[in-house]
Design a protein around this motif. Sequence first.
Motif, PDB file in Angstrom:
ATOM      1  N   TYR A   8     -28.192 190.656 -52.891  1.00 60.33           N
ATOM      2  CA  TYR A   8     -27.600 191.192 -51.662  1.00 60.33           C
ATOM      3  C   TYR A   8     -28.649 191.312 -50.553  1.00 60.33           C
ATOM      4  CZ  TYR A   8     -23.178 192.276 -53.966  1.00 60.33           C
ATOM      5  OH  TYR A   8     -21.972 192.189 -54.621  1.00 60.33           O
ATOM      6  N   GLY A   9     -29.863 191.684 -50.899  1.00 58.39           N
ATOM      7  CA  GLY A   9     -30.938 191.742 -49.909  1.00 58.39           C
ATOM      8  C   GLY A   9     -31.264 190.367 -49.351  1.00 58.39           C
ATOM      9  N   TYR A  10     -31.265 189.365 -50.229  1.00 55.56           N
ATOM     10  CA  TYR A  10     -31.504 187.985 -49.808  1.00 55.56           C
ATOM     11  C   TYR A  10     -30.387 187.521 -48.854  1.00 55.56           C
ATOM     12  CZ  TYR A  10     -31.960 182.897 -50.339  1.00 55.56           C
ATOM     13  OH  TYR A  10     -32.079 181.552 -50.114  1.00 55.56           O
ATOM     14  N   ALA A  11     -29.155 187.852 -49.171  1.00 55.28           N
ATOM     15  CA  ALA A  11     -28.033 187.497 -48.300  1.00 55.28           C
ATOM     16  C   ALA A  11     -28.169 188.178 -46.936  1.00 55.28           C
ATOM     17  CB  ALA A  11     -26.709 187.881 -48.951  1.00 55.28           C
ATOM     18  N   ALA A  12     -28.583 189.434 -46.938  1.00 58.81           N
ATOM     19  CA  ALA A  12     -28.783 190.158 -45.675  1.00 58.81           C
ATOM     20  C   ALA A  12     -29.914 189.544 -44.862  1.00 58.81           C
ATOM     21  CB  ALA A  12     -29.060 191.629 -45.953  1.00 58.81           C
ATOM     22  N   LEU A  13     -30.982 189.101 -45.539  1.00 59.49           N
ATOM     23  CA  LEU A  13     -32.104 188.455 -44.849  1.00 59.49           C
ATOM     24  C   LEU A  13     -31.649 187.171 -44.167  1.00 59.49           C
ATOM     25  CD1 LEU A  13     -35.236 188.344 -44.372  1.00 59.49           C
ATOM     26  CD2 LEU A  13     -35.333 186.950 -46.434  1.00 59.49           C
ATOM     27  N   ILE A  14     -30.869 186.369 -44.868  1.00 57.98           N
ATOM     28  CA  ILE A  14     -30.377 185.109 -44.303  1.00 57.98           C
ATOM     29  C   ILE A  14     -29.469 185.378 -43.105  1.00 57.98           C
ATOM     30  CG2 ILE A  14     -28.959 183.071 -44.744  1.00 57.98           C
ATOM     31  CD1 ILE A  14     -29.771 183.350 -47.698  1.00 57.98           C
ATOM     32  N   THR A  15     -28.522 186.285 -43.274  1.00 50.86           N
ATOM     33  CA  THR A  15     -27.574 186.589 -42.205  1.00 50.86           C
ATOM     34  C   THR A  15     -28.280 187.168 -40.984  1.00 50.86           C
ATOM     35  OG1 THR A  15     -25.882 187.001 -43.862  1.00 50.86           O
ATOM     36  CG2 THR A  15     -25.447 187.828 -41.652  1.00 50.86           C
ATOM     37  N   SER A  16     -29.184 188.106 -41.203  1.00 48.59           N
ATOM     38  CA  SER A  16     -29.895 188.707 -40.065  1.00 48.59           C
ATOM     39  C   SER A  16     -30.788 187.684 -39.377  1.00 48.59           C
ATOM     40  CB  SER A  16     -30.700 189.925 -40.517  1.00 48.59           C
ATOM     41  OG  SER A  16     -31.689 189.552 -41.444  1.00 48.59           O
ATOM     42  N   GLY A  17     -31.350 186.750 -40.132  1.00 45.32           N
ATOM     43  CA  GLY A  17     -32.151 185.696 -39.510  1.00 45.32           C
ATOM     44  C   GLY A  17     -31.328 184.829 -38.581  1.00 45.32           C
ATOM     45  N   GLY A  18     -30.111 184.489 -38.980  1.00 43.22           N
ATOM     46  CA  GLY A  18     -29.234 183.714 -38.113  1.00 43.22           C
ATOM     47  C   GLY A  18     -28.843 184.474 -36.858  1.00 43.22           C
ATOM     48  N   ILE A  19     -28.568 185.757 -37.018  1.00 44.60           N
ATOM     49  CA  ILE A  19     -28.193 186.589 -35.861  1.00 44.60           C
ATOM     50  C   ILE A  19     -29.372 186.738 -34.906  1.00 44.60           C
ATOM     51  CG2 ILE A  19     -27.511 188.927 -35.169  1.00 44.60           C
ATOM     52  CD1 ILE A  19     -25.841 189.000 -37.798  1.00 44.60           C
ATOM     53  N   ILE A  20     -30.561 186.964 -35.440  1.00 47.49           N
ATOM     54  CA  ILE A  20     -31.745 187.103 -34.588  1.00 47.49           C
ATOM     55  C   ILE A  20     -32.052 185.797 -33.866  1.00 47.49           C
ATOM     56  CG2 ILE A  20     -34.248 187.453 -34.643  1.00 47.49           C
ATOM     57  CD1 ILE A  20     -33.709 189.557 -36.859  1.00 47.49           C
ATOM     58  N   GLY A  21     -31.901 184.659 -34.581  1.00 47.58           N
ATOM     59  CA  GLY A  21     -32.105 183.364 -33.936  1.00 47.58           C
ATOM     60  C   GLY A  21     -31.155 183.144 -32.771  1.00 47.58           C
ATOM     61  N   TYR A  22     -29.933 183.603 -32.926  1.00 48.47           N
ATOM     62  CA  TYR A  22     -28.959 183.490 -31.842  1.00 48.47           C
ATOM     63  C   TYR A  22     -29.316 184.417 -30.687  1.00 48.47           C
ATOM     64  CZ  TYR A  22     -24.606 183.786 -29.243  1.00 48.47           C
ATOM     65  OH  TYR A  22     -23.666 183.783 -28.240  1.00 48.47           O
ATOM     66  N   MET A  23     -29.711 185.650 -30.997  1.00 46.98           N
ATOM     67  CA  MET A  23     -30.020 186.619 -29.944  1.00 46.98           C
ATOM     68  C   MET A  23     -31.269 186.232 -29.164  1.00 46.98           C
ATOM     69  SD  MET A  23     -29.013 190.148 -31.931  1.00 46.98           S
ATOM     70  CE  MET A  23     -29.998 191.141 -30.849  1.00 46.98           C
ATOM     71  N   LYS A  24     -32.291 185.723 -29.848  1.00 48.76           N
ATOM     72  CA  LYS A  24     -33.549 185.401 -29.168  1.00 48.76           C
ATOM     73  C   LYS A  24     -33.500 184.076 -28.434  1.00 48.76           C
ATOM     74  CE  LYS A  24     -37.520 186.756 -30.669  1.00 48.76           C
ATOM     75  NZ  LYS A  24     -38.746 186.887 -31.429  1.00 48.76           N
ATOM     76  N   ALA A  25     -32.902 183.062 -29.056  1.00 47.42           N
ATOM     77  CA  ALA A  25     -32.952 181.720 -28.476  1.00 47.42           C
ATOM     78  C   ALA A  25     -31.584 181.194 -28.056  1.00 47.42           C
ATOM     79  CB  ALA A  25     -33.579 180.763 -29.474  1.00 47.42           C
ATOM     80  N   GLY A  26     -30.526 181.946 -28.314  1.00 46.20           N
ATOM     81  CA  GLY A  26     -29.192 181.474 -27.990  1.00 46.20           C
ATOM     82  C   GLY A  26     -28.758 180.305 -28.861  1.00 46.20           C
ATOM     83  N   SER A  27     -29.315 180.217 -30.067  1.00 41.46           N
ATOM     84  CA  SER A  27     -29.054 179.097 -30.960  1.00 41.46           C
ATOM     85  C   SER A  27     -27.778 179.330 -31.768  1.00 41.46           C
ATOM     86  CB  SER A  27     -30.244 178.907 -31.899  1.00 41.46           C
ATOM     87  OG  SER A  27     -29.964 177.924 -32.857  1.00 41.46           O
TER      88      SER A  27
END
Length: 108
Positions: A8-27
């Motif tokens: 579950y922690g690994y899943a949260a890491l992946i999901t939060s990484g995608g969200i952060i990538g979108y917030m920082k770079a609009g990706s």
Amino acid sequence: MSVDWVGYGYAALITSGGIIGYMKAGSVPSLAAGLLFGGLAGCGAYQISNDPKNVWVSLATSGGLTGIMGKRFYSSRKFMPAGLMAGASLLMVGKLSLALLQKPVASQ
């Protein structure tokens, strides 16, 4: 029934990484990949929590991310985010492989 907290922690890491990538770079691709792979990893963690030998969804997800992010890390030589995700995914592949190799415990 034991809960797969690492999964579950690994899943949260992946999901939060995608969200952060979108917030920082609009990706949008980062957001889509983070949500897709994070959801698959969360589904795999749920399956492992119910049956510790049912590792196939988690193994496929972490194996796929190891390959994809490992290639990106090899090309860019940047630790964030590709190196971090490749390393975390490789650790998950190792954890899941060890779970497959363990002998079943005899029930009493």
